[in-house]
Enzyme design. Structure first.
Site, PDB file in Angstrom:
ATOM      1  CG  ASN A   7      -0.433  -0.146   2.524  1.00 58.03           C
ATOM      2  OD1 ASN A   7       0.605  -0.776   2.703  1.00 58.03           O
ATOM      3  ND2 ASN A   7      -1.089   0.424   3.515  1.00 58.03           N
TER       4      ASN A   7
ATOM      5  CD  GLU B  35      -1.522   4.846   4.404  1.00 53.71           C
ATOM      6  OE1 GLU B  35      -1.042   5.701   5.181  1.00 53.71           O
ATOM      7  OE2 GLU B  35      -2.288   3.920   4.775  1.00 53.71           O
TER       8      GLU B  35
ATOM      9  CB  ALA C 218      -0.729  14.324   2.592  1.00 52.79           C
TER      10      ALA C 218
ATOM     11  CB  CYS D   9      -5.352  -1.265  -1.542  1.00 48.23           C
ATOM     12  SG  CYS D   9      -6.668  -0.439  -0.634  1.00 48.23           S
TER      13      CYS D   9
ATOM     14  CD  GLU E  55      -5.549  -5.821  -1.232  1.00 51.28           C
ATOM     15  OE1 GLU E  55      -4.932  -4.752  -1.073  1.00 51.28           O
ATOM     16  OE2 GLU E  55      -6.341  -6.275  -0.389  1.00 51.28           O
TER      17      GLU E  55
ATOM     18  CB  CYS F  43     -11.083  -2.094   0.415  1.00 50.28           C
ATOM     19  SG  CYS F  43     -10.387  -1.423  -1.115  1.00 50.28           S
TER      20      CYS F  43
ATOM     21  CB  CYS G 103      -8.937  -4.104  -3.706  1.00 54.90           C
ATOM     22  SG  CYS G 103      -7.694  -2.843  -3.358  1.00 54.90           S
TER      23      CYS G 103
HETATM   24  N1  THU Z   1      -5.250  -1.519   2.699  1.00 57.28           N
HETATM   25  C1  THU Z   1      -4.696  -2.340   1.749  1.00 57.28           C
HETATM   26  O1  THU Z   1      -3.639  -2.034   1.171  1.00 57.28           O
HETATM   27  N2  THU Z   1      -5.331  -3.500   1.456  1.00 57.28           N
HETATM   28  C2  THU Z   1      -6.416  -3.977   2.107  1.00 57.28           C
HETATM   29  O2  THU Z   1      -6.894  -5.060   1.800  1.00 57.28           O
HETATM   30  C3  THU Z   1      -7.021  -3.197   3.189  1.00 57.28           C
HETATM   31  C4  THU Z   1      -6.487  -1.818   3.359  1.00 57.28           C
HETATM   32  C5  THU Z   1      -4.536  -0.290   3.046  1.00 57.28           C
HETATM   33  C6  THU Z   1      -5.169   0.990   2.580  1.00 57.28           C
HETATM   34  C7  THU Z   1      -4.575   1.985   3.562  1.00 57.28           C
HETATM   35  O3  THU Z   1      -3.276   2.371   3.105  1.00 57.28           O
HETATM   36  C8  THU Z   1      -4.379   1.172   4.836  1.00 57.28           C
HETATM   37  O4  THU Z   1      -4.433  -0.187   4.447  1.00 57.28           O
HETATM   38  C9  THU Z   1      -5.436   1.446   5.898  1.00 57.28           C
HETATM   39  O5  THU Z   1      -6.704   1.321   5.379  1.00 57.28           O
END
Ligand code: THU
Length: 153
Positions: free
Chosen positions: A62, A64, A66, A73, A75, A108, A111
């Site tokens: 993942n 991120e 700001a 994510c 995935e 999520c 994804c």
């Molecule tokens: N996240 C993922 O990368 N994959 C998932 O299956 C669930 C959530 C990430 C998104 C965000 O960067 C962090 O987890 C918190 O939600």
């Protein structure tokens, strides 16, 4: 009017030793990609690894930002890597793990929809190996089991 019912089948492994070696390796590769997760806002690190039809394993984590809605994510990062490097090669399986081991890392909704379209693009199901709580692993044969009635036009 007809009442309809959906039933999903999935596997749950409570013992890693029972997992076929190939998928233990895929889970390990997802684990390895946690190092590259950029998650300073949520501090929630996720890694994914994709087994491709040509035998390669590609990873993602993942990423991120700001501007929160722009967070990617693991995935979708892994699938973007796969589609960018090998647009014609189908992904066969994906492992998804998190740094926090007491949780299930269930993909999520966004994804799920992206995995769903990737399956349909290649006409190939993608088996999902998902971290469950406390060292368990859940296996779904297709994201369709997690996203019935995926969107398509
Ligand atoms: N996240 C993922 O990368 N994959 C998932 O299956 C669930 C959530 C990430 C998104 C965000 O960067 C962090 O987890 C918190 O939600």
């Amino acid at each position: 009017m007809q009442q309809q019912k959906l039933v999903i089948n999935y596997l749950r492994y409570d013992n890693r030793e029972e997992i076929p070696l190939k998928y233990r390796e895929l889970l390990k590769r997802a684990e390895g990609s946690l190092t590259f997760s950029y998650a300073p806002y949520s501090n929630f690190h996720v890694g994914a690894a994709v087994e491709m039809q040509n035998g390669e394993i590609l990873t993602g984590s993942n990423q991120e930002n700001a501007a929160y809605p722009m967070c990617l994510c693991a995935e979708r990062t892994a699938l973007a890597v796969a589609a960018s490097l090998y647009p014609q090669i189908a992904p066969l399986a994906m492992a998804i793990v998190g740094a926090k081991k007491d949780l299930m890392i269930s993909p999520c909704g966004a994804c799920r929809q992206v995995i769903w379209e990737t399956e349909h693009k290649h006409g190939q199901k993608i088996q999902l190996w998902v971290q469950g709580p406390h060292d368990s692993v859940y296996v779904f044969d297709s994201v369709g089991d997690l996203l019935p009635f995926g969107f398509k036009f």
